[in-house]
Design a protein around this motif. Structure first.
Motif, short mmCIF file in Angstrom:
data_model
loop_
_atom_site.label_atom_id
_atom_site.label_comp_id
_atom_site.label_asym_id
_atom_site.label_seq_id
_atom_site.Cartn_x
_atom_site.Cartn_y
_atom_site.Cartn_z
N VAL A 117 0.84 -1.20 0.00
CA VAL A 117 0.00 0.00 0.00
C VAL A 117 0.87 1.24 0.00
CG1 VAL A 117 -1.99 -1.09 1.10
CG2 VAL A 117 -0.19 -0.09 2.53
N ASP A 118 0.29 2.34 -0.50
CA ASP A 118 1.00 3.61 -0.63
C ASP A 118 0.10 4.70 -0.06
OD1 ASP A 118 1.37 6.25 -2.14
OD2 ASP A 118 3.15 5.20 -2.78
N VAL A 119 0.67 5.57 0.77
CA VAL A 119 -0.12 6.66 1.35
C VAL A 119 0.67 7.96 1.30
CG1 VAL A 119 0.70 6.32 3.74
CG2 VAL A 119 -1.56 7.33 3.33
N SER A 120 -0.05 9.06 1.12
CA SER A 120 0.57 10.38 1.18
C SER A 120 -0.35 11.32 1.96
CB SER A 120 0.83 10.93 -0.22
OG SER A 120 1.54 12.15 -0.15
N SER A 121 -1.42 11.82 1.32
CA SER A 121 -2.29 12.77 2.00
C SER A 121 -3.00 12.17 3.20
CB SER A 121 -3.32 13.35 1.02
OG SER A 121 -4.15 12.33 0.50
N GLY A 122 -3.17 10.86 3.22
CA GLY A 122 -3.87 10.20 4.32
C GLY A 122 -3.14 10.21 5.64
N VAL A 123 -1.88 10.65 5.64
CA VAL A 123 -1.13 10.77 6.89
C VAL A 123 -0.60 12.20 7.05
CG1 VAL A 123 -0.53 8.34 7.10
CG2 VAL A 123 0.96 9.85 5.77
N GLU A 124 -1.38 13.18 6.57
CA GLU A 124 -0.97 14.58 6.66
C GLU A 124 -1.93 15.39 7.52
OE1 GLU A 124 1.41 15.15 2.42
OE2 GLU A 124 -0.64 15.91 2.59
N SER A 125 -1.38 16.38 8.20
CA SER A 125 -2.19 17.34 8.95
C SER A 125 -2.54 18.55 8.09
CB SER A 125 -1.44 17.79 10.20
OG SER A 125 -0.19 18.36 9.86
N ALA A 126 -1.80 18.76 7.02
CA ALA A 126 -2.04 19.80 6.03
C ALA A 126 -1.32 19.36 4.76
CB ALA A 126 -1.50 21.15 6.51
N PRO A 127 -1.70 19.89 3.58
CA PRO A 127 -1.04 19.47 2.36
C PRO A 127 0.48 19.61 2.43
CG PRO A 127 -3.00 20.72 1.83
CD PRO A 127 -2.81 20.83 3.31
N GLY A 128 1.17 18.50 2.28
CA GLY A 128 2.63 18.52 2.31
C GLY A 128 3.24 18.43 3.70
N VAL A 129 2.40 18.35 4.74
CA VAL A 129 2.91 18.27 6.11
C VAL A 129 2.49 16.93 6.71
CG1 VAL A 129 2.95 19.31 8.40
CG2 VAL A 129 2.74 20.77 6.37
N LYS A 130 3.44 16.01 6.80
CA LYS A 130 3.14 14.70 7.36
C LYS A 130 2.97 14.79 8.88
CE LYS A 130 3.38 12.13 3.59
NZ LYS A 130 3.20 13.21 2.61
N ASP A 131 2.02 14.02 9.40
CA ASP A 131 1.79 13.91 10.83
C ASP A 131 2.45 12.62 11.30
OD1 ASP A 131 0.46 13.02 13.30
OD2 ASP A 131 -0.87 14.72 13.00
N GLU A 132 3.45 12.75 12.14
CA GLU A 132 4.21 11.56 12.53
C GLU A 132 3.34 10.55 13.27
OE1 GLU A 132 7.80 12.81 14.52
OE2 GLU A 132 8.16 14.37 13.00
N ALA A 133 2.37 11.01 14.04
CA ALA A 133 1.47 10.10 14.74
C ALA A 133 0.60 9.34 13.75
CB ALA A 133 0.60 10.87 15.74
N LEU A 134 0.16 10.02 12.68
CA LEU A 134 -0.66 9.35 11.66
C LEU A 134 0.18 8.35 10.87
CD1 LEU A 134 -2.90 12.25 10.26
CD2 LEU A 134 -3.60 10.32 11.69
N ILE A 135 1.44 8.65 10.62
CA ILE A 135 2.31 7.69 9.95
C ILE A 135 2.38 6.41 10.77
CG2 ILE A 135 4.71 7.18 9.34
CD1 ILE A 135 5.02 10.11 8.51
N ARG A 136 2.59 6.55 12.06
CA ARG A 136 2.68 5.38 12.93
C ARG A 136 1.35 4.63 12.99
NH1 ARG A 136 5.90 9.29 15.70
NH2 ARG A 136 8.11 8.64 15.76
N ALA A 137 0.26 5.38 13.06
CA ALA A 137 -1.06 4.75 13.11
C ALA A 137 -1.36 3.99 11.83
CB ALA A 137 -2.14 5.80 13.38
N PHE A 138 -0.98 4.57 10.71
CA PHE A 138 -1.22 3.93 9.41
C PHE A 138 -0.45 2.61 9.33
CE2 PHE A 138 -0.27 3.04 4.98
CZ PHE A 138 -1.51 3.22 4.37
N CYS A 139 0.83 2.66 9.64
CA CYS A 139 1.65 1.46 9.55
C CYS A 139 1.15 0.39 10.51
CB CYS A 139 3.11 1.80 9.83
SG CYS A 139 3.88 2.84 8.56
N ALA A 140 0.70 0.80 11.69
CA ALA A 140 0.18 -0.17 12.65
C ALA A 140 -1.10 -0.82 12.18
CB ALA A 140 -0.04 0.51 14.00
N ALA A 141 -1.87 -0.10 11.34
CA ALA A 141 -3.15 -0.63 10.88
C ALA A 141 -3.03 -1.56 9.68
CB ALA A 141 -4.08 0.54 10.52
N VAL A 142 -1.88 -1.52 9.01
CA VAL A 142 -1.70 -2.36 7.82
C VAL A 142 -1.52 -3.81 8.25
CG1 VAL A 142 -0.21 -2.85 5.84
CG2 VAL A 142 -0.68 -0.48 6.49
N PRO A 143 -2.33 -4.71 7.71
CA PRO A 143 -2.22 -6.12 8.13
C PRO A 143 -0.96 -6.80 7.60
CG PRO A 143 -3.83 -5.88 6.36
CD PRO A 143 -3.40 -4.49 6.74
#
Length: 215
Positions: free
Chosen positions: A189-215
């Motif tokens: 899987v590939d993610v960009s905007s789905g782990v951002e707090s604003a366009p071009g600004v990644k949210d480190e907590a969302l990055i961790r949450a996304f990776c943890a949710a991937v089976p």
């Protein structure tokens, strides 16, 4: 990527050291850097060289380009040690093959999907590319070819076998990525905007949450 994880993860559009560190710590095996000036996630070759220096062996440094000419590819690769070229524009299968031959690197081709009429392109590009990225087709008036936070009907891919290893993209978030993998059997899987707090600004907590949710 952690050894326990069955699904590959690519975090795309990284532009800050903290984002790279978060992606690495969370287990992403592919780290994407955007070389498309109109994108809010774009980085210069010098900046990308600094960021990729933190990527250890075994993790892939992916450079995203949109309809690049040879001069642009040569310029970036002279500065940035990439492992994979991602083509996210209107490149033809023939151009994919040219880029692969010129750079000597594996090429990932993004293919936009909105309906069944778009699925034949996955076969055509699979003949030329090393990897495929199945993304939501952008709206006709979209400024960006990807990273728009849009998804498509994942059921279109259910039971479909592609010629090459592939990534599912488009509208993925920590909340829906597990369901997307369940429906499509996507190997990565590939993610960009789905782990951002604003366009071009990644949210480190969302990055961790996304990776943890991937089976």
């Amino acid at each position: 990527m952690t050894s326990e994880r069955r699904t590959g993860i690519k975090i795309c559009g990284l532009s800050r050291p903290g984002e790279v560190a978060a992606a690495l710590d969370a287990g992403a095996g592919y780290l994407g850097f955007v070389f498309f000036p109109r994108s809010p996630r774009a980085v210069s070759p010098d900046r990308a060289a600094e960021l990729t220096a933190a990527v250890p062996p075994g993790r892939a440094r992916v450079g995203l380009f949109v309809n690049p000419d040879d001069a642009m590819l040569d310029s970036v690769l002279a500065t940035v040690p990439l492992d994979i070229i991602q083509l996210h524009g209107a490149e033809t299968p023939a151009r994919v093959a040219e880029v692969r031959a010129r750079t000597g690197l594996p090429v990932m081709k993004a293919v936009g999907v909105a309906g069944t009429e778009d699925l034949d392109a996955l076969w055509n590009y699979g003949l030329a590319a090393d990897l495929l990225l199945v993304d939501a087709k952008p709206p006709r008036d979209a400024v960006l070819p990807g990273g728009n936070g849009l998804s498509f009907d994942w059921r279109l891919l259910a039971g479909r076998r592609l010629l090459k290893p592939w990534f599912l993209a488009g509208g993925l978030t920590p909340d829906n990525v597990a369901e997307a993998v369940r429906l499509t059997f996507a190997p990565a899987v590939d993610v960009s905007s789905g782990v951002e707090s604003a366009p071009g600004v990644k949210d480190e907590a969302l990055i961790r949450a996304f990776c943890a949710a991937v089976p």
